[in-house]
Design an enzyme around this catalytic site. Structure first.
Site, PDB file in Angstrom:
ATOM      1  N   HIS A 139       0.815  -1.219   0.000  1.00 50.79           N
ATOM      2  CA  HIS A 139       0.000   0.000   0.000  1.00 50.79           C
ATOM      3  C   HIS A 139       0.847   1.267   0.000  1.00 50.79           C
ATOM      4  O   HIS A 139       0.333   2.348  -0.269  1.00 50.79           O
ATOM      5  CB  HIS A 139      -0.929   0.007   1.219  1.00 50.79           C
ATOM      6  N   ASP A 348       3.575   9.367  -1.024  1.00 45.45           N
ATOM      7  CA  ASP A 348       2.354   8.690  -0.572  1.00 45.45           C
ATOM      8  C   ASP A 348       1.988   7.617  -1.583  1.00 45.45           C
ATOM      9  O   ASP A 348       2.019   7.872  -2.791  1.00 45.45           O
ATOM     10  CB  ASP A 348       1.224   9.730  -0.502  1.00 45.45           C
TER      11      ASP A 348
HETATM   12  C1  GDG Z   1      -2.107   3.929   3.205  1.00 42.09           C
HETATM   13  C2  GDG Z   1      -1.091   4.601   2.258  1.00 42.09           C
HETATM   14  C3  GDG Z   1      -2.767   4.454   0.418  1.00 42.09           C
HETATM   15  C4  GDG Z   1      -8.702   9.967   7.667  1.00 42.09           C
HETATM   16  N1  GDG Z   1      -8.979  10.652   8.780  1.00 42.09           N
HETATM   17  C5  GDG Z   1     -10.005  10.022   9.358  1.00 42.09           C
HETATM   18  C6  GDG Z   1     -10.345   8.917   8.576  1.00 42.09           C
HETATM   19  N2  GDG Z   1      -9.537   8.917   7.542  1.00 42.09           N
HETATM   20  C7  GDG Z   1      -9.613   7.940   6.440  1.00 42.09           C
HETATM   21  C8  GDG Z   1      -9.705   8.643   5.111  1.00 42.09           C
HETATM   22  C9  GDG Z   1      -9.176   7.587   4.176  1.00 42.09           C
HETATM   23  C10 GDG Z   1      -8.132   6.882   5.045  1.00 42.09           C
HETATM   24  O1  GDG Z   1      -8.453   7.148   6.406  1.00 42.09           O
HETATM   25  C11 GDG Z   1      -6.730   7.412   4.769  1.00 42.09           C
HETATM   26  O2  GDG Z   1      -6.254   6.843   3.596  1.00 42.09           O
HETATM   27  P1  GDG Z   1      -5.022   7.442   2.768  1.00 42.09           P
HETATM   28  O3  GDG Z   1      -4.926   6.713   1.505  1.00 42.09           O
HETATM   29  O4  GDG Z   1      -5.290   8.904   2.553  1.00 42.09           O
HETATM   30  O5  GDG Z   1      -3.720   7.324   3.685  1.00 42.09           O
HETATM   31  P2  GDG Z   1      -3.001   6.186   4.643  1.00 42.09           P
HETATM   32  O6  GDG Z   1      -3.749   5.991   5.889  1.00 42.09           O
HETATM   33  O7  GDG Z   1      -1.597   6.642   4.810  1.00 42.09           O
HETATM   34  O8  GDG Z   1      -3.060   4.834   3.790  1.00 42.09           O
HETATM   35  C12 GDG Z   1      -1.823   5.395   1.179  1.00 42.09           C
HETATM   36  C13 GDG Z   1      -3.655   3.697   1.376  1.00 42.09           C
HETATM   37  O9  GDG Z   1      -2.896   3.012   2.385  1.00 42.09           O
HETATM   38  C14 GDG Z   1      -4.501   2.651   0.643  1.00 42.09           C
HETATM   39  O10 GDG Z   1      -3.728   1.773  -0.105  1.00 42.09           O
HETATM   40  O11 GDG Z   1      -3.566   5.242  -0.455  1.00 42.09           O
HETATM   41  O12 GDG Z   1      -0.896   5.950   0.275  1.00 42.09           O
HETATM   42  O13 GDG Z   1      -0.213   5.458   2.990  1.00 42.09           O
HETATM   43  O14 GDG Z   1     -10.162   6.671   3.819  1.00 42.09           O
HETATM   44  O15 GDG Z   1     -11.050   9.045   4.885  1.00 42.09           O
HETATM   45  N3  GDG Z   1     -11.340   8.066   8.870  1.00 42.09           N
HETATM   46  C15 GDG Z   1     -12.036   8.303  10.019  1.00 42.09           C
HETATM   47  N4  GDG Z   1     -11.758   9.375  10.834  1.00 42.09           N
HETATM   48  C16 GDG Z   1     -10.771  10.256  10.541  1.00 42.09           C
HETATM   49  O16 GDG Z   1     -10.550  11.241  11.264  1.00 42.09           O
HETATM   50  N5  GDG Z   1     -13.047   7.475  10.325  1.00 42.09           N
END
Ligand code: GDG
Length: 446
Positions: A139, A348
């Site tokens: 990821h 990222d």
């Molecule tokens: C890893 C990789 C890759 C965020 N704040 C809250 C919350 N979130 C949710 C978001 C989104 C998820 O968490 C974050 O996903 P991201 O992709 O932006 O980032 P990472 O956590 O670093 O994820 C990344 C991912 O895996 C998938 O393969 O895209 O590059 O680093 O869904 O909405 N959810 C809740 N409360 C929050 O305050 N419930």
């Protein structure tokens, strides 16, 4: 499901429809973990949850996973610690995961392993005699070879990766780094269509950009709860004041400080924006027992204090910084009412927040996405304003331009963004990966 993390969001969305067994860590760290997984069923998904022994947890998770692999794979050697004891524990925990999964397996099961915490698990399963198809999806980014080889165990982890039948990366760039490493360091050979021969095995490696469940996000964004949450914020923005938003785990890879610097520069260079805009930065706490995350939190708090102290008026505070998590429904409500979203990671894997922002918009009055070129999804989403988060001047100009963008251009850009987010949604990701995992590689390597 309320955890703030892209892996959990993505994998749950992918399993919900097809059904299957989700096997993984329970979130508990008892002194005496049970010898078998706790198994239960919800909808089409059976969960097999295992505990990690308290004394192993720190070295496995806070140590090797999050202070070695995470910073290194995000090109932060300066924040990377190399500890032999962490690595030994990481391997031992992976072996235990494999041992506990083994009794649940049937001969024709297809196994799909996720992320950097579990790189050696397939090799352990192979050692225990598992012959079936095993895939792996990373990821996070894969580092450039020069950086990857600083890891004392680079070769062993490459052997582990090659124990799979399919290894998936987020982007073509990550895939190329992996291929380059295999060719230049271990005499691996790359064939057509992603075929790889290395360490006496043949496998396939490909780019499978993860996406979101678009319709789920749309329906959350239109829900009464999302509207209620958005209305609460709107009530605090008199006279058509605009909202800019950032939502990330509080992580040094997400470029939060760089974003705040650009916001400050915009307030300096474009005084007409002052009082007209409020920035809402929501940063869910993350990995709080890792010292580098505490440092980062202090830096963000310092910057927030500085910015608000320097620019606030008696009736206007430019930055609202919230260090806790919100429900996903609330987040989609905030996205929908925002004029602009800042997604500015320094590196990222993909970044799902950017895609969720796009899907949550009101098509009649959509907001603008300002997106770092270093997010994996910058290669997918067409129509965002692309920035380099290290270039504060340009980012400040882009913020101003985004806030001033005419409605026709916003609609036209949003339609393009939405088309690409839909084309690369969570179903497309899962289906492409599983289709490749279920067939033997067709290409042969000469
Ligand atoms: C890893 C990789 C890759 C965020 N704040 C809250 C919350 N979130 C949710 C978001 C989104 C998820 O968490 C974050 O996903 P991201 O992709 O932006 O980032 P990472 O956590 O670093 O994820 C990344 C991912 O895996 C998938 O393969 O895209 O590059 O680093 O869904 O909405 N959810 C809740 N409360 C929050 O305050 N419930």
């Amino acid at each position: 499901m309320s955890s703030a993390g892209g892996l959990a969001v993505g994998v749950h969305a992918a399993l919900r429809e097809t059904g299957g067994v989700w096997f993984g860590w329970s979130g508990d760290t008892p002194a005496e973990p049970a010898d078998e997984p706790r198994v239960f069923r919800t909808g089409k998904v059976t969960y097999g949850l295992i505990d990690i022994k308290d004394t192993d947890f720190e070295a496995f998770y806070g140590g090797f996973s999050n202070r070695t692999l995470w910073p290194l794979f995000h090109h932060r050697i300066d924040l990377t610690s190399f500890e032999h004891q962490w690595y030994a524990t990481y391997r031992r925990v992976n072996r235990r995961f494999a041992e506990l999964l083994l009794p649940l397996l049937e001969d024709d099961d297809v196994i799909w392993i996720h992320d950097y915490q579990l790189i050696p698990m397939a090799a352990e399963l192979r050692r225990m005699g598992v012959k079936g198809r095993i895939g792996f999806f990373l990821h996070i980014p894969f580092p450039a070879p020069d950086i990857y080889v600083t890891l004392p165990w680079h070769r062993q982890l490459a052997v582990d990766l090659c124990a799979h039948d399919v290894v998936g990366f987020q982007t073509g760039g990550d895939l190329r780094q992996f291929q380059l490493y295999l060719e230049s360091e271990v005499g691996g050979r790359i064939g057509a269509d992603g075929a790889i021969a290395a360490f006496g095995r043949e496998l396939k490696a490909g780019a499978y950009p993860i996406g979101i469940d678009v319709d789920d996000v749309i329906s959350m964004a239109r829900s009464p709860e999302a509207k209620r949450q958005a209305d609460r914020v709107k009530a605090t923005l008199p006279g058509g004041r605009k909202l800019m938003i950032g939502v990330d785990r509080l992580d040094y890879t997400k470029g939060i400080l760089e974003r705040l610097r650009a916001f400050e520069k915009m307030l300096q260079d474009y005084p007409s924006q002052r009082r007209g805009v409020v920035m809402l930065q929501i940063s869910a706490p993350s990995r709080e027992d890792v010292p580098e995350y505490l440092d980062m939190r202090q830096q963000v708090e310092l910057m927030t204090g500085h910015l608000n102290g320097a620019y606030s008026e008696s009736d206007w505070v430019p930055l609202r910084y919230i260090n806790r998590s919100f429900s996903r429904r609330a987040l989609t409500g905030f996205f929908r009412m925002s004029a602009l979203c800042l997604v500015t990671p320094l590196r990222d894997g993909m970044n799902l927040v950017a895609e969720e922002f796009v899907a949550a918009q009101d098509e009649a009055d959509p907001g603008v996405l300002v997106l770092s070129r270093f997010a994996g999804c910058a290669g997918i989403i067409d129509g965002a304003l692309i920035v380099n988060p290290y270039d504060t001047h340009h980012m400040a100009d882009t913020l101003h331009a985004g806030l001033e963008m005419p409605i026709e251009e916003r609609r036209e850009r949003w339609q393009r963004m939405m088309r690409t987010v839909r084309r690369h949604d969570i179903d497309a990701w899962r289906d492409r990966f599983l289709a490749d995992l279920k067939i033997r590689p067709v290409a042969t390597i000469h």
